[in-house]
Design a protein around this motif. Structure first.
Motif, short mmCIF file in Angstrom:
data_model
loop_
_atom_site.label_atom_id
_atom_site.label_comp_id
_atom_site.label_asym_id
_atom_site.label_seq_id
_atom_site.Cartn_x
_atom_site.Cartn_y
_atom_site.Cartn_z
N SER A 205 0.85 -1.19 0.00
CA SER A 205 0.00 0.00 0.00
C SER A 205 0.88 1.24 0.00
O SER A 205 2.07 1.18 0.29
CB SER A 205 -0.92 -0.01 1.23
OG SER A 205 -1.76 1.13 1.23
N SER A 206 0.29 2.37 -0.34
CA SER A 206 1.00 3.63 -0.38
C SER A 206 0.14 4.71 0.28
O SER A 206 -1.05 4.50 0.54
CB SER A 206 1.34 4.03 -1.81
OG SER A 206 0.16 4.23 -2.57
N THR A 207 0.77 5.85 0.52
CA THR A 207 0.02 6.96 1.12
C THR A 207 -1.12 7.39 0.20
O THR A 207 -2.22 7.71 0.66
CB THR A 207 0.97 8.13 1.38
OG1 THR A 207 2.06 7.69 2.17
CG2 THR A 207 0.25 9.26 2.09
N GLU A 208 -0.82 7.42 -1.09
CA GLU A 208 -1.86 7.81 -2.04
C GLU A 208 -3.05 6.86 -2.00
O GLU A 208 -4.21 7.29 -2.01
CB GLU A 208 -1.24 7.82 -3.44
CG GLU A 208 -2.23 8.07 -4.57
CD GLU A 208 -1.60 7.84 -5.93
OE1 GLU A 208 -2.37 7.70 -6.90
OE2 GLU A 208 -0.36 7.81 -6.02
N GLU A 209 -2.77 5.55 -1.91
CA GLU A 209 -3.86 4.58 -1.87
C GLU A 209 -4.64 4.67 -0.56
O GLU A 209 -5.87 4.56 -0.54
CB GLU A 209 -3.28 3.18 -2.05
CG GLU A 209 -4.34 2.12 -2.31
CD GLU A 209 -3.74 0.80 -2.72
OE1 GLU A 209 -4.51 -0.17 -2.92
OE2 GLU A 209 -2.50 0.73 -2.85
N GLU A 210 -3.94 4.89 0.56
CA GLU A 210 -4.62 5.05 1.84
C GLU A 210 -5.52 6.29 1.83
O GLU A 210 -6.61 6.28 2.39
CB GLU A 210 -3.59 5.16 2.97
CG GLU A 210 -2.80 3.89 3.23
CD GLU A 210 -3.66 2.81 3.85
OE1 GLU A 210 -4.63 3.15 4.56
OE2 GLU A 210 -3.37 1.62 3.61
N VAL A 271 -2.34 13.57 -7.56
CA VAL A 271 -3.51 12.81 -7.13
C VAL A 271 -3.78 13.07 -5.65
O VAL A 271 -4.94 13.21 -5.23
CB VAL A 271 -3.28 11.31 -7.39
CG1 VAL A 271 -4.40 10.48 -6.77
CG2 VAL A 271 -3.21 11.05 -8.88
N GLU A 272 -2.75 13.17 -4.85
CA GLU A 272 -2.94 13.47 -3.44
C GLU A 272 -3.59 14.83 -3.25
O GLU A 272 -4.43 15.01 -2.36
CB GLU A 272 -1.59 13.42 -2.71
CG GLU A 272 -1.05 12.00 -2.55
CD GLU A 272 0.37 12.00 -2.02
OE1 GLU A 272 0.95 13.09 -1.89
OE2 GLU A 272 0.90 10.91 -1.75
N MET A 273 -3.24 15.78 -4.11
CA MET A 273 -3.88 17.10 -4.03
C MET A 273 -5.36 17.00 -4.35
O MET A 273 -6.20 17.64 -3.69
CB MET A 273 -3.19 18.07 -5.00
CG MET A 273 -1.92 18.68 -4.47
SD MET A 273 -2.20 19.66 -2.97
CE MET A 273 -3.38 20.85 -3.57
N PHE A 274 -5.73 16.20 -5.35
CA PHE A 274 -7.15 16.03 -5.67
C PHE A 274 -7.90 15.44 -4.49
O PHE A 274 -8.98 15.90 -4.12
CB PHE A 274 -7.31 15.10 -6.89
CG PHE A 274 -6.90 15.74 -8.19
CD1 PHE A 274 -6.93 17.10 -8.35
CD2 PHE A 274 -6.48 14.95 -9.24
CE1 PHE A 274 -6.56 17.69 -9.54
CE2 PHE A 274 -6.10 15.53 -10.45
CZ PHE A 274 -6.13 16.90 -10.59
N CYS A 275 -7.31 14.41 -3.87
CA CYS A 275 -7.97 13.79 -2.72
C CYS A 275 -8.07 14.76 -1.55
O CYS A 275 -9.10 14.81 -0.86
CB CYS A 275 -7.21 12.53 -2.30
SG CYS A 275 -7.26 11.17 -3.50
N LEU A 276 -7.02 15.52 -1.31
CA LEU A 276 -7.05 16.48 -0.20
C LEU A 276 -8.11 17.55 -0.42
O LEU A 276 -8.81 17.94 0.52
CB LEU A 276 -5.67 17.12 -0.03
CG LEU A 276 -4.61 16.27 0.68
CD1 LEU A 276 -3.28 17.00 0.68
CD2 LEU A 276 -5.03 15.96 2.10
#
Length: 575
Positions: A205-210, A271-276
């Motif tokens: 797993s990765s931070t992005e997936e979490e 992608v992390e920015m989109f999720c945030l």
């Protein structure tokens, strides 16, 4: 025995001795008595001194060994390294003696008056110079609010303690005291423990997936159009990212257009920015904050915060989420336990105004001891950002305009030297936010608030294509946020730029129609307008003329001259 025999012989000699001259007999007897008494006193003193020294030598312990055994009772943690060159001169010795005297006085008064001090410390083995630490710690937990605030202030002003004394406070104080120290301007960083270790990521797993799993676990029903858009965009783009990491191809169709705009960026960070951004919108809903905390969001956001120390956008969005969660008091224990208070205390001392302001908002929402107001997303206190004894006499509100921001709108004219150099500049010569730097220095009795809201020139660049927020809608939204922040409880001065001036007039017009907002109208003392298009903007007309090419946003359309929806009733405010 020898001493006793000597005394007997002397007495006999005095009794049988017959002097030749009777006139001198009394004086010689007196001299003999004095000689005998002096011998007794001198011999006794020497004997007692010898016995005391021998006893002291027999019971003397190695102080280093005792100190090492004592230190085993402390729990040591990694903290900010203290100054190794601690001074042990006259000042330190005088302070130590003063602490001893204070302890003796308090102990004596406790025995006489039977105060709580005697019960608490009668069985505690502490050094004399540690007395102040424990007294302040006890005082910070008292029921009397004034005593608690005084104790926190005295703790924040302590800069002469040993490293282990700061650690005692850090491990023994309650959350109320910890938050108070975090909001104190001069508090030592050693008062704050480092955050607890983060849970390890799952295998493969990765931070992005979490982050994606956390977003997917949030409620997806009863959401407005923009929240649905941000959520679907983040989930779809994260799916494409995961597919690419596993050997697939990038797909820029559909909602993948933002990737084309930021092709040079690292895909995972994008992608992390989109999720945030999606989680920021979810955190504005109270019930969703509970789901974020239950899903381990506080620890996951902390991992992102530490991984992206060089990315202000990621850190800003993370702090926005924590600040929104801090609006709800039942989540405060979880936020404190996860170590966010220590991180916010560090960020509050940052030279970057944006980072410090986000931290100040979060800590103010956590501090229910001295702050009655609640600062929602987009409302930032520029001054005072820390606890202060200075009474606040008035509020000054800064409202930016089209394409502006809460901080950059109020910066000084850009300097080439400042743009080229990345070092800290002299605030007296250049400032990135003059309301905080200069106005606060000239008028410290003001509470300075800056408001931020999203604007765009064209729907091409709108953060949410479905979002159509008119000036009337924004004014009602800002009014509720400002009222929650206590605006209207004291005199208010409005300072606005561009479209912000229209928002101010619309807010005052709406407040005049609602009795529950009448305090804002009654306490408004003045308004300052910078480049406000009171009668419309020619530039907006040009945008409307080529609307099929530029797709001007609703804000731009309302700035056009003669727009009846925008100007209806606004003239009433001017009179």
């Amino acid at each position: 025995m020898s001493l006793g025999a000597y005394c007997v012989i002397c007495c006999r000699r005095i009794g049988i001795f017959t002097p030749r001259l009777r006139s001198h007999t009394p004086w010689r007897n007196i001299r003999n008595i004095i000689r005998l008494t002096g011998s007794l006193i001198l011999g006794g003193s020497l004997f007692l001194t010898y016995e005391v020294l021998a006893l002291k030598k027999s019971v003397t312990l190695d102080t280093q060994v005792v100190e090492r055994e004592k230190m085993k009772s402390y729990i040591y943690v990694h903290t900010v390294p203290a100054d190794k060159a601690e001074s042990h001169g006259l000042v330190w010795q005088a302070r130590k003696e003063l602490h001893k005297a204070v302890r003796k006085v308090l102990a004596a008064s406790a025995r006489v008056l039977r105060s709580p001090f005697a019960d608490s410390f009668s069985t505690v083995d502490i050094e004399d110079h540690d007395c102040t630490v424990w007294l302040l710690l006890r005082k910070s937990g008292e029921d009397d609010k004034a005593s608690r605030l005084q104790a926190v202030q005295e703790l924040s002003e302590a800069h002469h303690w040993h490293d282990y004394q700061y650690r005692i406070i850090a491990q023994a104080c309650d959350s109320r005291t910890l938050i108070g120290l975090a909001r104190s301007k001069q508090s030592d960083c050693r008062f704050f423990l480092p955050p607890p270790p983060l849970p390890s990521l799952k295998e493969d797993s990765s931070t992005e997936e979490e982050l994606r799993h956390l977003l997917a676990s949030l409620p997806q029903t009863e959401l407005d159009e923009c929240l649905q858009y941000f959520t679907s965009l983040a989930l779809s783009e994260s799916s494409q990212s995961l597919a690419a990491q596993k050997g697939g191809l990038w797909c820029f169709g559909g909602n993948g257009l933002p990737y084309a705009e930021s092709f040079g960026e690292v895909p995972s960070a994008t992608v992390e920015m989109f999720c945030l951004e999606a989680i920021v919108k979810h955190s504005e809903i109270p019930s969703h904050c509970d789901h974020i905390e239950a899903g381990g969001g506080l620890q996951l956001l902390q991992r992102l915060y530490q991984l992206h120390k060089d990315c202000p956008k990621v850190q800003r969005n993370v702090m926005r989420i924590i600040g929104n969660m801090a609006l709800h008091e039942h989540l405060h224990p979880a936020i404190v336990r996860s170590g966010w208070v220590s991180l916010m205390a560090e960020a509050l001392k940052s030279y970057h105004i944006m980072e410090a302001s986000h931290a100040a908002r979060t800590l103010a929402n956590l501090d229910r001891e001295t702050v009655r107001e609640k600062y929602q997303d987009g409302v930032y206190v520029l001054h005072p950002q820390c606890r202060t004894s200075q009474p606040i006499k008035a509020d000054v509100l800064f409202i930016h305009g089209l394409m502006g921001a809460a901080f950059k709108t109020w910066r000084q004219h850009d300097s080439e030297r400042v743009v080229m150099e990345n070092d800290v500049v002299d605030e007296n010569r250049y400032t990135t936010c003059w309301p905080q730097t200069w106005l606060a220095k000239d008028c410290p009795a003001l509470r300075i608030i800056s408001v931020e809201y999203d604007t765009s020139l064209s729907d091409w660049r709108a953060r949410c294509p479905m979002e159509r927020k008119s000036i009337a809608f924004r004014s009602n939204e800002l009014l509720s946020k400002l009222r929650a922040a206590g605006v209207g409880d004291r005199p208010v001065i409005w300072i606005s730029h561009s479209m912000g001036g229209l928002l101010v007039k619309k807010m005052l017009l709406e407040a005049s129609r609602k009795p529950e907002l009448s305090a804002i109208i009654n306490n408004t003392r003045g308004m300052i307008f910078y480049s406000v298009p009171h009668h419309g903007s020619r530039l907006a007309e040009y945008s409307v003329n080529i609307r099929y090419l530029l797709f001007p946003s609703l804000e731009v359309k309302e700035l056009s001259k003669g727009e009846s929806l925008c100007w209806e009733g606004i003239e009433a405010v001017e009179h």
